[in-house]
Design a protein around this motif. Structure first.
Motif, PDB file in Angstrom:
ATOM      1  N   ALA A 130       6.115  24.046  -3.214  1.00  0.00           N
ATOM      2  CA  ALA A 130       7.362  23.802  -2.464  1.00  0.00           C
ATOM      3  C   ALA A 130       8.557  23.712  -3.406  1.00  0.00           C
ATOM      4  O   ALA A 130       9.642  24.222  -3.095  1.00  0.00           O
ATOM      5  N   ALA A 131       8.391  23.101  -4.560  1.00  0.00           N
ATOM      6  CA  ALA A 131       9.503  22.962  -5.504  1.00  0.00           C
ATOM      7  C   ALA A 131       9.917  24.327  -6.059  1.00  0.00           C
ATOM      8  O   ALA A 131      11.108  24.599  -6.230  1.00  0.00           O
ATOM      9  N   VAL A 132       8.946  25.192  -6.319  1.00  0.00           N
ATOM     10  CA  VAL A 132       9.271  26.540  -6.812  1.00  0.00           C
ATOM     11  C   VAL A 132       9.964  27.335  -5.717  1.00  0.00           C
ATOM     12  O   VAL A 132      10.938  28.037  -5.973  1.00  0.00           O
TER      13      VAL A 132
ATOM     14  N   SER B 235       8.227  23.812 -13.846  1.00  0.00           N
ATOM     15  CA  SER B 235       7.221  23.159 -14.682  1.00  0.00           C
ATOM     16  C   SER B 235       7.872  22.379 -15.816  1.00  0.00           C
ATOM     17  O   SER B 235       7.492  21.246 -16.113  1.00  0.00           O
ATOM     18  N   LYS B 236       8.875  23.003 -16.431  1.00  0.00           N
ATOM     19  CA  LYS B 236       9.583  22.349 -17.536  1.00  0.00           C
ATOM     20  C   LYS B 236      10.383  21.152 -17.029  1.00  0.00           C
ATOM     21  O   LYS B 236      10.360  20.072 -17.626  1.00  0.00           O
ATOM     22  N   GLU B 237      11.108  21.336 -15.911  1.00  0.00           N
ATOM     23  CA  GLU B 237      11.911  20.252 -15.334  1.00  0.00           C
ATOM     24  C   GLU B 237      11.052  19.037 -14.980  1.00  0.00           C
ATOM     25  O   GLU B 237      11.470  17.900 -15.163  1.00  0.00           O
ATOM     26  N   LYS B 238       9.878  19.264 -14.482  1.00  0.00           N
ATOM     27  CA  LYS B 238       9.001  18.179 -14.041  1.00  0.00           C
ATOM     28  C   LYS B 238       8.102  17.664 -15.163  1.00  0.00           C
ATOM     29  O   LYS B 238       7.331  16.733 -14.956  1.00  0.00           O
ATOM     30  N   GLY B 239       8.173  18.280 -16.330  1.00  0.00           N
ATOM     31  CA  GLY B 239       7.428  17.804 -17.481  1.00  0.00           C
ATOM     32  C   GLY B 239       5.935  18.078 -17.433  1.00  0.00           C
ATOM     33  O   GLY B 239       5.151  17.337 -18.013  1.00  0.00           O
TER      34      GLY B 239
ATOM     35  N   ASP C 199       7.910  34.050 -11.716  1.00  0.00           N
ATOM     36  CA  ASP C 199       7.418  33.455 -12.962  1.00  0.00           C
ATOM     37  C   ASP C 199       8.491  32.597 -13.626  1.00  0.00           C
ATOM     38  O   ASP C 199       8.195  31.510 -14.136  1.00  0.00           O
ATOM     39  N   ALA C 200       9.728  33.070 -13.620  1.00  0.00           N
ATOM     40  CA  ALA C 200      10.825  32.300 -14.219  1.00  0.00           C
ATOM     41  C   ALA C 200      11.036  30.986 -13.476  1.00  0.00           C
ATOM     42  O   ALA C 200      11.253  29.942 -14.098  1.00  0.00           O
ATOM     43  N   ALA C 201      10.962  31.034 -12.147  1.00  0.00           N
ATOM     44  CA  ALA C 201      11.126  29.809 -11.362  1.00  0.00           C
ATOM     45  C   ALA C 201       9.967  28.845 -11.604  1.00  0.00           C
ATOM     46  O   ALA C 201      10.172  27.625 -11.708  1.00  0.00           O
ATOM     47  N   ILE C 202       8.768  29.368 -11.716  1.00  0.00           N
ATOM     48  CA  ILE C 202       7.597  28.529 -11.999  1.00  0.00           C
ATOM     49  C   ILE C 202       7.767  27.840 -13.348  1.00  0.00           C
ATOM     50  O   ILE C 202       7.553  26.629 -13.474  1.00  0.00           O
ATOM     51  N   LYS C 203       8.175  28.587 -14.355  1.00  0.00           N
ATOM     52  CA  LYS C 203       8.376  28.002 -15.686  1.00  0.00           C
ATOM     53  C   LYS C 203       9.482  26.955 -15.656  1.00  0.00           C
ATOM     54  O   LYS C 203       9.358  25.893 -16.268  1.00  0.00           O
TER      55      LYS C 203
ATOM     56  N   ALA D  49      -3.839  11.598 -22.027  1.00  0.00           N
ATOM     57  CA  ALA D  49      -3.519  10.854 -20.808  1.00  0.00           C
ATOM     58  C   ALA D  49      -2.076  11.078 -20.394  1.00  0.00           C
ATOM     59  O   ALA D  49      -1.748  10.965 -19.213  1.00  0.00           O
ATOM     60  N   GLN D  50      -1.204  11.399 -21.339  1.00  0.00           N
ATOM     61  CA  GLN D  50       0.202  11.582 -21.025  1.00  0.00           C
ATOM     62  C   GLN D  50       0.527  12.992 -20.531  1.00  0.00           C
ATOM     63  O   GLN D  50       1.593  13.212 -19.999  1.00  0.00           O
ATOM     64  N   GLN D  51      -0.370  13.928 -20.706  1.00  0.00           N
ATOM     65  CA  GLN D  51      -0.114  15.285 -20.249  1.00  0.00           C
ATOM     66  C   GLN D  51      -0.229  15.341 -18.736  1.00  0.00           C
ATOM     67  O   GLN D  51      -1.160  14.796 -18.157  1.00  0.00           O
ATOM     68  N   LYS D  52       0.732  16.008 -18.131  1.00  0.00           N
ATOM     69  CA  LYS D  52       0.731  16.119 -16.675  1.00  0.00           C
ATOM     70  C   LYS D  52       0.198  17.486 -16.255  1.00  0.00           C
ATOM     71  O   LYS D  52       0.506  18.487 -16.869  1.00  0.00           O
TER      72      LYS D  52
END
Length: 170
Positions: free
Chosen positions: A154-156, A127-131, A120-124, A9-12
């Protein structure tokens, strides 16, 4: 079993469209322009060889029309030589086409692989920043249906310095 459900449940989860991200990158336009110019150069080289072939073929056809009983042996030898030249030129054209295709593929990889790596680097990073535990890419149909989840396209784009616009909903 109860703790496993809490952990799940905690995984986003999130999704993005990598094709929209890559298409919006300014490097793509420059890479396409470079690849088009490269392709036109290769095409012009092959077309030049084809023109040379056509000229030699016409010359051979014209020479064949001049053959008579009196000059049959001489013209026959000339036609054989011309035929061999035409075969050689035809092989060179086929080789040039194959080489041009290989060079186009190599140039495409040379130009677009760094763009893919950057995306790919921006996606990673996003993804990491947003958890996010999982991010699905809808561009390659890795996910055909989703209900909810955060669209981080949009964030990427913002991470890459690209003006963010709303991604189309499916």
């Amino acid at each position: 079993m109860f703790t496993a459900n809490i952990a799940n449940a905690q995984q986003k989860f999130a999704h993005l469209n990598s094709a929209l991200i890559i298409e919006a990158m300014p490097e793509v336009k420059a890479a396409r322009t470079t690849l088009e110019a490269f392709g036109k150069t290769k095409q012009a080289d092959v077309e030049k060889m084809i023109s040379e072939y056509q000229v030699k073929l016409q010359a051979a056809e014209a020479k064949q029309k001049t053959m008579s009983e009196a000059n049959k042996e001489t013209v026959g030898k000339e036609l054989q030589t011309m035929g061999a030249e035409l075969q050689d030129l035809q092989k060179r054209i086929e080789d040039a086409r194959a080489k041009a295709q290989q060079e186009m593929e190599a140039k495409n990889a040379e130009l677009f692989n760094p763009i893919q790596v950057k995306a790919d680097a921006a996606i990673k990073a996003v993804s990491k920043e947003k958890g996010f535990a999982y991010v699905f890419d809808t561009a390659n149909q890795a996910l055909v249906y989703w209900d909810g989840g955060d669209d981080i396209t949009a964030a990427v784009k913002a991470k890459l310095g690209i003006a963010a616009t709303a991604a189309p909903k499916k």
